[in-house]
Design an enzyme around this catalytic site. Structure first.
Site, PDB file in Angstrom:
ATOM      1  N   ARG A  37      -7.270   6.829  -2.606  1.00 26.54           N
ATOM      2  CA  ARG A  37      -6.297   7.504  -2.705  1.00 26.54           C
ATOM      3  C   ARG A  37      -4.695   7.905  -3.047  1.00 26.54           C
ATOM      4  O   ARG A  37      -4.325   9.187  -4.169  1.00 26.54           O
ATOM      5  CB  ARG A  37      -6.348   8.690  -1.572  1.00 26.54           C
ATOM      6  CG  ARG A  37      -6.714   9.990  -0.955  1.00 26.54           C
ATOM      7  CD  ARG A  37      -5.820  10.515   0.046  1.00 26.54           C
ATOM      8  NE  ARG A  37      -5.839  11.149  -0.250  1.00 26.54           N
ATOM      9  CZ  ARG A  37      -5.946  12.159  -0.635  1.00 26.54           C
ATOM     10  NH1 ARG A  37      -7.201  12.457  -0.548  1.00 26.54           N
ATOM     11  NH2 ARG A  37      -5.755  13.554  -1.104  1.00 26.54           N
ATOM     12  N   LYS A  55       1.332  -1.363  -0.064  1.00 28.86           N
ATOM     13  CA  LYS A  55      -0.019   0.314   0.364  1.00 28.86           C
ATOM     14  C   LYS A  55       0.474   0.857  -0.073  1.00 28.86           C
ATOM     15  O   LYS A  55       0.478   2.412  -0.577  1.00 28.86           O
ATOM     16  CB  LYS A  55      -1.181   0.078   0.954  1.00 28.86           C
ATOM     17  CG  LYS A  55      -2.009   1.270   1.383  1.00 28.86           C
ATOM     18  CD  LYS A  55      -3.012   0.857   2.436  1.00 28.86           C
ATOM     19  CE  LYS A  55      -3.328   1.979   2.646  1.00 28.86           C
ATOM     20  NZ  LYS A  55      -2.352   3.581   3.626  1.00 28.86           N
ATOM     21  N   ASN A  56       2.088   1.263   1.115  1.00 32.67           N
ATOM     22  CA  ASN A  56       2.707   2.926   0.887  1.00 32.67           C
ATOM     23  C   ASN A  56       3.818   2.476  -0.308  1.00 32.67           C
ATOM     24  O   ASN A  56       3.732   3.904   0.395  1.00 32.67           O
ATOM     25  CB  ASN A  56       2.726   3.090   2.675  1.00 32.67           C
ATOM     26  CG  ASN A  56       1.646   2.871   3.454  1.00 32.67           C
ATOM     27  OD1 ASN A  56       0.566   3.003   2.602  1.00 32.67           O
ATOM     28  ND2 ASN A  56       1.249   3.428   4.568  1.00 32.67           N
ATOM     29  N   ASP A  99     -11.293  11.992   2.740  1.00 29.73           N
ATOM     30  CA  ASP A  99     -12.205  10.849   3.684  1.00 29.73           C
ATOM     31  C   ASP A  99     -12.194  10.745   4.914  1.00 29.73           C
ATOM     32  O   ASP A  99     -12.467  11.973   5.210  1.00 29.73           O
ATOM     33  CB  ASP A  99     -10.795   9.885   2.717  1.00 29.73           C
ATOM     34  CG  ASP A  99      -9.440  10.450   3.797  1.00 29.73           C
ATOM     35  OD1 ASP A  99      -9.409  11.065   4.573  1.00 29.73           O
ATOM     36  OD2 ASP A  99      -8.692   9.398   3.039  1.00 29.73           O
ATOM     37  N   ASP A 150       0.307   6.957  11.636  1.00 32.37           N
ATOM     38  CA  ASP A 150      -0.337   5.603  10.772  1.00 32.37           C
ATOM     39  C   ASP A 150      -0.696   4.962  12.426  1.00 32.37           C
ATOM     40  O   ASP A 150      -1.217   4.029  12.433  1.00 32.37           O
ATOM     41  CB  ASP A 150       0.163   4.853   9.923  1.00 32.37           C
ATOM     42  CG  ASP A 150      -0.029   5.424   8.566  1.00 32.37           C
ATOM     43  OD1 ASP A 150      -0.692   6.603   8.400  1.00 32.37           O
ATOM     44  OD2 ASP A 150       0.694   5.210   8.094  1.00 32.37           O
TER      45      ASP A 150
HETATM   46  N1  EPU Z   1      -1.685  18.526   3.140  1.00 34.60           N
HETATM   47  C1  EPU Z   1      -1.958  19.105   2.954  1.00 34.60           C
HETATM   48  N2  EPU Z   1      -0.898  19.762   1.293  1.00 34.60           N
HETATM   49  C2  EPU Z   1      -0.719  19.531   0.021  1.00 34.60           C
HETATM   50  C3  EPU Z   1      -0.340  17.347   1.130  1.00 34.60           C
HETATM   51  C4  EPU Z   1      -0.912  17.325   2.301  1.00 34.60           C
HETATM   52  O1  EPU Z   1      -1.999  20.142   3.005  1.00 34.60           O
HETATM   53  O2  EPU Z   1      -1.090  19.516  -0.981  1.00 34.60           O
HETATM   54  C5  EPU Z   1      -1.743  17.798   4.172  1.00 34.60           C
HETATM   55  C6  EPU Z   1      -2.465  16.663   4.274  1.00 34.60           C
HETATM   56  O3  EPU Z   1      -3.978  17.377   4.457  1.00 34.60           O
HETATM   57  C7  EPU Z   1      -2.089  15.756   5.850  1.00 34.60           C
HETATM   58  C8  EPU Z   1      -1.197  16.262   5.510  1.00 34.60           C
HETATM   59  O4  EPU Z   1      -0.535  17.352   4.597  1.00 34.60           O
HETATM   60  O5  EPU Z   1      -2.827  17.035   6.830  1.00 34.60           O
HETATM   61  C9  EPU Z   1       0.449  14.702   5.297  1.00 34.60           C
HETATM   62  O6  EPU Z   1      -0.565  14.467   4.633  1.00 34.60           O
HETATM   63  P1  EPU Z   1       0.747  13.588   3.040  1.00 34.60           P
HETATM   64  O7  EPU Z   1       0.855  13.932   1.933  1.00 34.60           O
HETATM   65  O8  EPU Z   1       2.024  13.018   3.761  1.00 34.60           O
HETATM   66  O9  EPU Z   1       0.230  12.098   2.965  1.00 34.60           O
HETATM   67  P2  EPU Z   1      -0.351  10.737   2.224  1.00 34.60           P
HETATM   68  O10 EPU Z   1       0.484  10.617   1.038  1.00 34.60           O
HETATM   69  O11 EPU Z   1      -1.320  11.963   1.691  1.00 34.60           O
HETATM   70  C10 EPU Z   1       0.504   9.324   3.114  1.00 34.60           C
HETATM   71  C11 EPU Z   1      -0.444   7.796   3.427  1.00 34.60           C
HETATM   72  C12 EPU Z   1      -0.921   7.436   4.472  1.00 34.60           C
HETATM   73  C13 EPU Z   1       0.462   8.328   5.719  1.00 34.60           C
HETATM   74  C14 EPU Z   1       0.922   9.757   5.549  1.00 34.60           C
HETATM   75  C15 EPU Z   1       1.658  10.768   6.322  1.00 34.60           C
HETATM   76  C16 EPU Z   1      -0.372   6.451   1.298  1.00 34.60           C
HETATM   77  C17 EPU Z   1      -1.330   6.203   0.131  1.00 34.60           C
HETATM   78  N3  EPU Z   1      -0.332   6.916   1.623  1.00 34.60           N
HETATM   79  O12 EPU Z   1      -0.622  10.178   2.911  1.00 34.60           O
HETATM   80  O13 EPU Z   1      -0.714   6.256   5.263  1.00 34.60           O
HETATM   81  O14 EPU Z   1      -0.803   8.335   7.099  1.00 34.60           O
HETATM   82  O15 EPU Z   1       1.728   9.297   3.442  1.00 34.60           O
HETATM   83  O16 EPU Z   1       2.862   8.991   6.245  1.00 34.60           O
HETATM   84  O17 EPU Z   1       0.989   5.995   1.863  1.00 34.60           O
HETATM   85  C18 EPU Z   1      -2.260   4.809   6.324  1.00 34.60           C
HETATM   86  O18 EPU Z   1      -1.604   3.967   5.653  1.00 34.60           O
HETATM   87  O19 EPU Z   1      -3.198   4.890   6.983  1.00 34.60           O
HETATM   88  C19 EPU Z   1      -2.352   5.959   5.504  1.00 34.60           C
HETATM   89  C20 EPU Z   1      -3.948   7.052   5.567  1.00 34.60           C
END
Ligand code: EPU
Length: 421
Positions: free
Chosen positions: A95, A24-25, A119, A307
């Site tokens: 996502r 997944k990640n 979400d 997470d």
């Molecule tokens: N954010 C912004 N603007 C942006 C991008 C992010 O404000 O342009 C904010 C988000 O709203 C959030 C924070 O920054 O509040 C962190 O977001 P990030 O972009 O780091 O997370 P992500 O890429 O959407 C991935 C993982 C998540 C994990 C996070 C943080 C995947 C598919 N998802 O999400 O995984 O929690 O990084 O480590 O890799 C999970 O595995 O349960 C999961 C949700």
């Protein structure tokens, strides 16, 4: 699809399990990055989880040929021609679909990607993805629910991220590898999955240095070549099993992971009274008696990962004392607490904070998984609850974990997946 998982208290955990690849990640991101490479990319140690099927459908919709080469081996032929469009039906289901934006812009000069919504864990904006790609010369606008992006030529740029976003770092990195000139991403996310992605890209001929630190430098190249590559072990699954040991007590070994990927989680578990040490290929852990309450605040890597926050709340809900848990990454990740409280936990939330007053034992109840990690937290809670806990909507958990009930059963826990129907 499993409809529900039934958890009953059992003896202390014991035994050894091997974690699966981080589909997944890490895997979904490398699948999206394979769109950069004309030819057949082979990804190994990529076991199927529900979200993987969505990414396969998405890559096929874009024009790549995707096939299984073995039980945990995917072959992605992105020779083309590619149609740079990610439809709403797929993006709304997963996502990580947003990760095709950077590769499609770099490879095709344009992309049309449905806007993912918010979400269960927060609003999840994309402003940093947009600003970074614009700095590299792309034009982006949101039209009728789709991100429409185009560029004549992507040019390297210096981008400072406001927050070390994992998704923004990945999109910028995968756009930069084929851009003209040098890109520098400052305040980049440092998660091990970023390092794994950069290692994959470098194998294909990209020139990325500094992944795993806050400054990533990318020297654009003209073309990438197909390679065979193997995914890292799933650190979140490994940490979940350590926390299961904290809940149920016992002594376990988890293979296929690394202490350095879980340092802050291990540090907190040690502060709570668990013993955790590295082994040649993973981690060994022991938990005896009731753990102590400690405060936890989530932060980007190498801080305590968001997470793990729901699982930490489960562990703390039966610890000795009161803990304050602060969620600094997502703005709405405490909704699962109501489910945990239905099991007799004493957790109160206020904005980004939760006060967790440890109780000696939880009481099994029917509960609902709201997202992948919240669901895992409820499964763990069931290990420390009297009677039977039924976790409904476990398809959320199956989005990210490969057979979590089977892995827990291998450690002696009583967790049964009851199929739908
Ligand atoms: N954010 C912004 N603007 C942006 C991008 C992010 O404000 O342009 C904010 C988000 O709203 C959030 C924070 O920054 O509040 C962190 O977001 P990030 O972009 O780091 O997370 P992500 O890429 O959407 C991935 C993982 C998540 C994990 C996070 C943080 C995947 C598919 N998802 O999400 O995984 O929690 O990084 O480590 O890799 C999970 O595995 O349960 C999961 C949700």
């Amino acid at each position: 699809m499993e409809a529900r998982w039934v958890v009953r208290p059992g003896p202390p955990l014991s035994g050894c399990v091997r974690v699966s690849g981080a589909t997944k990640n890490a895997g979904l991101k490398q699948m999206a990055a394979a769109l950069l490479v004309p030819g057949v990319t082979v990804l190994r140690n990529i076991p199927p989880v529900a979200d993987l099927d969505v990414m396969i459908d998405l890559l096929r919709a874009i024009g790549a040929e995707v096939e299984w080469g073995g039980p945990e081996e995917l072959r992605i032929d992105a020779t083309g021609p590619l149609w740079p469009e990610a439809p709403y039906e797929l993006v709304s289901r997963m996502r990580a679909s947003i990760n095709v934006l950077g590769p499609l812009l770099a490879r095709c000069g344009e992309a049309r990607v449905a806007m993912p919504g918010g979400d269960n864990i927060g609003s999840r904006k994309l402003d940093m993805h947009f600003r970074g790609l614009e700095a590299m010369g792309a034009e982006l606008e949101v039209v009728h629910g789709f991100i429409e992006a185009r560029t004549n030529v992507l040019a390297g740029a210096r981008v400072v991220l406001e927050f070390p976003s994992v998704g923004a770092t990945e999109n910028l990195l995968t756009a930069a590898v084929l851009a003209k000139g040098q890109t520098v991403i400052e305040n980049a996310a440092r998660e091990p999955e970023i390092t794994d992605l950069a290692a994959f890209l470098n194998r294909t001929g990209a020139r990325v240095i500094g992944a795993g630190t806050s400054t990533i430098e990318v020297e654009g190249v003209d073309e990438l070549v197909p390679v065979e590559s193997e995914l890292m072990g799933d650190r979140v699954e490994a940490g979940t099993l350590l926390m299961a040991c904290g809940m149920a007590g016992g002594e376990i070994s988890v293979e296929g992971t690394r202490l350095e990927h879980l340092e802050m989680v291990v540090l907190k578990l040690a502060e709570m009274g668990m013993r955790v040490s590295p082994t040649p290929d993973g981690l060994w852990a022991r938990a005896e008696g009731r753990l102590d309450a400690v405060d936890v605040a989530t932060l980007p890597y190498p801080g305590f990962p968001t997470d793990f926050m729901p699982m930490a709340v489960s562990v703390l809900s039966v610890a000795d004392g009161t803990a304050i848990v602060t969620e600094n990454v997502f703005d709405n990740r405490f909704t699962f607490v109501d489910e945990l409280n239905r099991m007799g936990a004493d957790v109160r939330t206020e904005g980004r904070h939760a006060v967790v007053r440890g109780v000696p034992r939880l009481s099994g109840a029917p509960v609902r998984a709201l997202d992948v990690r919240a669901g895992a937290a409820l499964v763990l809670a069931g290990l420390a609850a009297d009677g039977e806990t039924t976790v409904f909507d476990c398809h959320h958990v199956a989005r990210g974990y490969v057979d979590l009930p089977g892995k827990l059963r291998a450690l002696g826990a009583d967790v049964e997946a009851v199929p739908a129907g």
